[in-house]
Design a protein around this motif. Structure first.
Motif, PDB file in Angstrom:
ATOM      1  N   LEU A  75     -10.189   1.937   4.446  1.00 43.50           N
ATOM      2  CA  LEU A  75      -8.594   2.092   4.638  1.00 43.50           C
ATOM      3  C   LEU A  75      -8.213   1.883   5.846  1.00 43.50           C
ATOM      4  O   LEU A  75      -7.239   1.245   6.069  1.00 43.50           O
ATOM      5  N   GLY A  76      -9.052   1.613   7.050  1.00 43.04           N
ATOM      6  CA  GLY A  76      -8.972   1.083   8.295  1.00 43.04           C
ATOM      7  C   GLY A  76      -8.656  -0.322   7.999  1.00 43.04           C
ATOM      8  O   GLY A  76      -7.706  -0.969   8.833  1.00 43.04           O
ATOM      9  N   ALA A  77      -9.480  -0.990   7.443  1.00 36.18           N
ATOM     10  CA  ALA A  77      -9.467  -2.337   7.174  1.00 36.18           C
ATOM     11  C   ALA A  77      -8.108  -2.765   6.742  1.00 36.18           C
ATOM     12  O   ALA A  77      -7.261  -3.743   7.066  1.00 36.18           O
ATOM     13  N   ILE A  78      -7.777  -2.075   5.582  1.00 41.15           N
ATOM     14  CA  ILE A  78      -6.295  -2.257   4.691  1.00 41.15           C
ATOM     15  C   ILE A  78      -5.174  -2.062   5.618  1.00 41.15           C
ATOM     16  O   ILE A  78      -4.094  -2.760   5.728  1.00 41.15           O
ATOM     17  N   ALA A  79      -5.309  -0.997   6.453  1.00 35.62           N
ATOM     18  CA  ALA A  79      -4.211  -0.680   7.470  1.00 35.62           C
ATOM     19  C   ALA A  79      -3.894  -1.835   8.445  1.00 35.62           C
ATOM     20  O   ALA A  79      -2.692  -2.352   8.472  1.00 35.62           O
ATOM     21  N   GLU A  80      -5.100  -2.219   8.948  1.00 34.91           N
ATOM     22  CA  GLU A  80      -4.958  -3.743   9.898  1.00 34.91           C
ATOM     23  C   GLU A  80      -4.373  -4.675   9.095  1.00 34.91           C
ATOM     24  O   GLU A  80      -3.639  -5.562   9.723  1.00 34.91           O
ATOM     25  N   GLN A  81      -4.795  -5.109   7.928  1.00 36.39           N
ATOM     26  CA  GLN A  81      -4.643  -6.176   7.398  1.00 36.39           C
ATOM     27  C   GLN A  81      -3.135  -6.270   6.658  1.00 36.39           C
ATOM     28  O   GLN A  81      -2.401  -7.404   6.589  1.00 36.39           O
ATOM     29  N   THR A  82      -2.575  -5.175   6.221  1.00 33.48           N
ATOM     30  CA  THR A  82      -1.409  -5.322   5.758  1.00 33.48           C
ATOM     31  C   THR A  82      -0.034  -4.813   6.640  1.00 33.48           C
ATOM     32  O   THR A  82      -0.273  -4.405   7.833  1.00 33.48           O
ATOM     33  N   GLU A  83       1.280  -5.189   6.097  1.00 34.99           N
ATOM     34  CA  GLU A  83       2.430  -4.948   7.053  1.00 34.99           C
ATOM     35  C   GLU A  83       3.237  -3.974   6.181  1.00 34.99           C
ATOM     36  O   GLU A  83       4.044  -3.541   6.976  1.00 34.99           O
ATOM     37  N   ARG A  84       3.296  -3.993   5.050  1.00 32.94           N
ATOM     38  CA  ARG A  84       4.350  -3.148   4.114  1.00 32.94           C
ATOM     39  C   ARG A  84       3.789  -1.965   3.315  1.00 32.94           C
ATOM     40  O   ARG A  84       4.626  -0.911   3.352  1.00 32.94           O
ATOM     41  N   VAL A  85       2.973  -2.102   2.607  1.00 28.18           N
ATOM     42  CA  VAL A  85       2.488  -1.275   1.784  1.00 28.18           C
ATOM     43  C   VAL A  85       1.997   0.185   2.265  1.00 28.18           C
ATOM     44  O   VAL A  85       1.470  -0.238   3.443  1.00 28.18           O
ATOM     45  N   GLU A  86       2.207   1.073   1.589  1.00 30.03           N
ATOM     46  CA  GLU A  86       1.439   2.356   2.208  1.00 30.03           C
ATOM     47  C   GLU A  86       0.043   2.345   1.396  1.00 30.03           C
ATOM     48  O   GLU A  86      -0.180   1.596   0.546  1.00 30.03           O
ATOM     49  N   LEU A  87      -0.581   3.156   1.895  1.00 27.53           N
ATOM     50  CA  LEU A  87      -2.192   3.165   1.530  1.00 27.53           C
ATOM     51  C   LEU A  87      -3.031   4.530   1.814  1.00 27.53           C
ATOM     52  O   LEU A  87      -2.399   5.477   2.373  1.00 27.53           O
ATOM     53  N   ARG A 111      -5.174  10.454  10.860  1.00 24.26           N
ATOM     54  CA  ARG A 111      -4.224  10.312  11.918  1.00 24.26           C
ATOM     55  C   ARG A 111      -4.625   8.802  12.474  1.00 24.26           C
ATOM     56  O   ARG A 111      -3.216   8.082  12.969  1.00 24.26           O
ATOM     57  N   THR A 112      -5.622   8.418  12.817  1.00 20.42           N
ATOM     58  CA  THR A 112      -6.044   7.248  13.486  1.00 20.42           C
ATOM     59  C   THR A 112      -5.641   6.237  12.488  1.00 20.42           C
ATOM     60  O   THR A 112      -5.048   5.167  12.899  1.00 20.42           O
ATOM     61  N   VAL A 113      -5.834   6.276  11.122  1.00 22.85           N
ATOM     62  CA  VAL A 113      -5.371   5.099  10.082  1.00 22.85           C
ATOM     63  C   VAL A 113      -3.844   5.088  10.210  1.00 22.85           C
ATOM     64  O   VAL A 113      -3.409   4.123   9.778  1.00 22.85           O
ATOM     65  N   ASP A 114      -3.144   6.356  10.029  1.00 21.08           N
ATOM     66  CA  ASP A 114      -1.818   6.304  10.178  1.00 21.08           C
ATOM     67  C   ASP A 114      -1.411   5.483  11.432  1.00 21.08           C
ATOM     68  O   ASP A 114      -0.250   4.699  11.263  1.00 21.08           O
ATOM     69  N   HIS A 115      -1.948   5.661  12.489  1.00 20.26           N
ATOM     70  CA  HIS A 115      -1.409   4.664  13.659  1.00 20.26           C
ATOM     71  C   HIS A 115      -1.831   3.381  13.504  1.00 20.26           C
ATOM     72  O   HIS A 115      -1.113   2.380  13.817  1.00 20.26           O
ATOM     73  N   ILE A 116      -3.222   3.075  12.994  1.00 20.86           N
ATOM     74  CA  ILE A 116      -3.327   1.629  12.528  1.00 20.86           C
ATOM     75  C   ILE A 116      -2.336   0.961  11.684  1.00 20.86           C
ATOM     76  O   ILE A 116      -1.844  -0.208  11.933  1.00 20.86           O
ATOM     77  N   SER A 117      -1.915   1.743  10.727  1.00 30.35           N
ATOM     78  CA  SER A 117      -1.008   1.173   9.574  1.00 30.35           C
ATOM     79  C   SER A 117       0.574   1.300  10.256  1.00 30.35           C
ATOM     80  O   SER A 117       1.588   0.593   9.688  1.00 30.35           O
ATOM     81  N   GLY A 118       0.675   1.912  11.413  1.00 29.62           N
ATOM     82  CA  GLY A 118       2.340   1.927  11.701  1.00 29.62           C
ATOM     83  C   GLY A 118       2.981   2.935  11.257  1.00 29.62           C
ATOM     84  O   GLY A 118       4.213   2.781  10.825  1.00 29.62           O
ATOM     85  N   GLY A 119       2.245   3.983  10.415  1.00 27.26           N
ATOM     86  CA  GLY A 119       2.872   5.121   9.762  1.00 27.26           C
ATOM     87  C   GLY A 119       2.844   5.139   8.151  1.00 27.26           C
ATOM     88  O   GLY A 119       3.804   5.185   7.627  1.00 27.26           O
ATOM     89  N   ARG A 120       1.942   4.371   7.737  1.00 28.24           N
ATOM     90  CA  ARG A 120       2.085   3.955   6.184  1.00 28.24           C
ATOM     91  C   ARG A 120       0.961   4.651   5.438  1.00 28.24           C
ATOM     92  O   ARG A 120       0.705   4.454   4.330  1.00 28.24           O
ATOM     93  N   LEU A 121       0.212   5.763   6.171  1.00 26.56           N
ATOM     94  CA  LEU A 121      -0.899   6.269   5.307  1.00 26.56           C
ATOM     95  C   LEU A 121      -0.279   7.515   4.478  1.00 26.56           C
ATOM     96  O   LEU A 121       0.716   8.294   4.741  1.00 26.56           O
ATOM     97  N   ILE A 122      -0.900   7.833   3.210  1.00 25.22           N
ATOM     98  CA  ILE A 122      -0.659   8.731   2.505  1.00 25.22           C
ATOM     99  C   ILE A 122      -1.914   9.507   2.275  1.00 25.22           C
ATOM    100  O   ILE A 122      -3.069   8.932   2.075  1.00 25.22           O
ATOM    101  N   LEU A 123      -2.420  10.775   2.663  1.00 24.59           N
ATOM    102  CA  LEU A 123      -3.605  11.519   2.533  1.00 24.59           C
ATOM    103  C   LEU A 123      -3.752  12.071   1.205  1.00 24.59           C
ATOM    104  O   LEU A 123      -3.392  13.251   0.826  1.00 24.59           O
ATOM    105  N   VAL A 140       2.100   9.140  13.480  1.00 25.34           N
ATOM    106  CA  VAL A 140       3.326   8.472  13.529  1.00 25.34           C
ATOM    107  C   VAL A 140       4.293   9.208  12.780  1.00 25.34           C
ATOM    108  O   VAL A 140       5.588   9.007  13.175  1.00 25.34           O
ATOM    109  N   ARG A 141       4.112   9.510  11.586  1.00 23.74           N
ATOM    110  CA  ARG A 141       4.918  10.451  10.917  1.00 23.74           C
ATOM    111  C   ARG A 141       4.279  11.694  10.498  1.00 23.74           C
ATOM    112  O   ARG A 141       2.890  11.835  10.483  1.00 23.74           O
ATOM    113  N   ASP A 142       4.994  12.301   9.638  1.00 17.77           N
ATOM    114  CA  ASP A 142       4.623  13.568   8.796  1.00 17.77           C
ATOM    115  C   ASP A 142       3.698  12.982   7.661  1.00 17.77           C
ATOM    116  O   ASP A 142       4.323  12.574   6.648  1.00 17.77           O
ATOM    117  N   ILE A 143       2.328  12.919   7.917  1.00 16.94           N
ATOM    118  CA  ILE A 143       1.497  12.212   6.973  1.00 16.94           C
ATOM    119  C   ILE A 143       1.911  13.031   5.402  1.00 16.94           C
ATOM    120  O   ILE A 143       1.424  14.135   5.427  1.00 16.94           O
TER     121      ILE A 143
END
Length: 256
Positions: free
Chosen positions: A61-73, A93-105, A152-155
């Motif tokens: 998930l950390g790699a996907i967060a860094e690779q992508t720009e738009r999708v949630e993950l 929280r860390t993956v959320d920051h890597i993605s710019g606020g796109r994580l779904i837990l 970044v957001r309320d995950i």
């Protein structure tokens, strides 16, 4: 809940001989217009050779967060007993920051006994695993509230499962997304049970997004009528074919 219909893909991290196959699948999903890229939280393949190639969920998930720009993950879903809940909150929280606020837990109680046995977790019973999940969810919330910097957001919390007495109660108390397994009649019946749990805990069932596996074009509209707004197609390695994903995206575009 009035929400747009979304299409997700679960890139199952199995049978890929190297991570490049997964990276390519993620790229193709984002380019195609998918809304959410999920993986799963297992340590061994669930289909095919049970000792075949497999990669770990949260590192991926950390790699996907860094690779992508738009999708949630996110994970569909994280095994509730595999990680200390405070650590899991920090990872999220860390993956959320890597993605710019796109994580779904995404999280569930866990069920695949081989994972537990091979990695030294206590498998217990369905009841004990659900009890543990119920103890972990408030700890996750508490840790997320303490972290510096905060997410970044309320995950959004996604809970997967359909247990009528315990799992749906946890959905009512904690989740923003409920991932249901089963057919349309099962979904409708459990939606009613979820509404009862929401009334008991004082939450609004209309604020919980409904999620399920892609049922195919002949049935998808019936699921939308029953309240589903997030459909996910599962794809497996080594090739990760996206033909069914293309069908789902085409169906969504035509109904919009």
């Amino acid at each position: 809940m009035s929400a747009p219909v979304r299409i997700g893909v679960q890139i199952q991290p199995q049978h890929a001989p190297n991570y490049g196959h997964i990276r390519d699948a993620v790229r193709r999903c984002e380019d195609a217009g998918v809304d959410v890229v999920f993986n799963w939280d297992h340590f061994y393949p669930l289909t095919g050779d049970s000792d075949g190639a497999h990669f770990e969920c949260w590192t991926m998930l950390g790699a996907i967060a860094e690779q992508t720009e738009r999708v949630e993950l996110g994970a569909l879903v994280t095994g509730g007993g595999y990680r200390n809940p405070d650590l899991l909150a920090d990872m999220a929280r860390t993956v959320d920051h890597i993605s710019g606020g796109r994580l779904i837990l995404g999280i569930g109680a866990g069920w695949f006994e081989k994972d537990y046995d091979a990695y030294g977790y206590e498998f217990g019973t369905a009841g004990s695993r659900l009890k543990l999940l119920g103890e972990y969810l408030p700890r996750i919330d508490e840790r997320l509230a303490k972290l510096n910097p905060p997410p970044v957001r309320d995950i959004p919390l996604l809970i997967g499962g359909g247990g009528e007495r315990k799992t749906l109660r946890l959905v009512a108390e904690y989740a923003q997304i409920w991932h249901s397994f089963g057919d349309l009649d099962t979904l409708r019946r459990k939606t009613g049970i979820l509404a009862e749990h929401c009334a008991a805990v004082g939450s609004d069932p209309e604020q919980i997004e409904r999620s399920t596996s892609w049922p195919g074009i002949p049935h998808a509209e019936d699921f939308v009528a029953a309240g589903v707004t997030l459909f996910t197609v599962g794809v497996s390695g080594p090739d990760y074919p996206l033909d069914t994903v293309a069908d789902a995206l085409r169906w969504r575009a035509e109904r919009d």
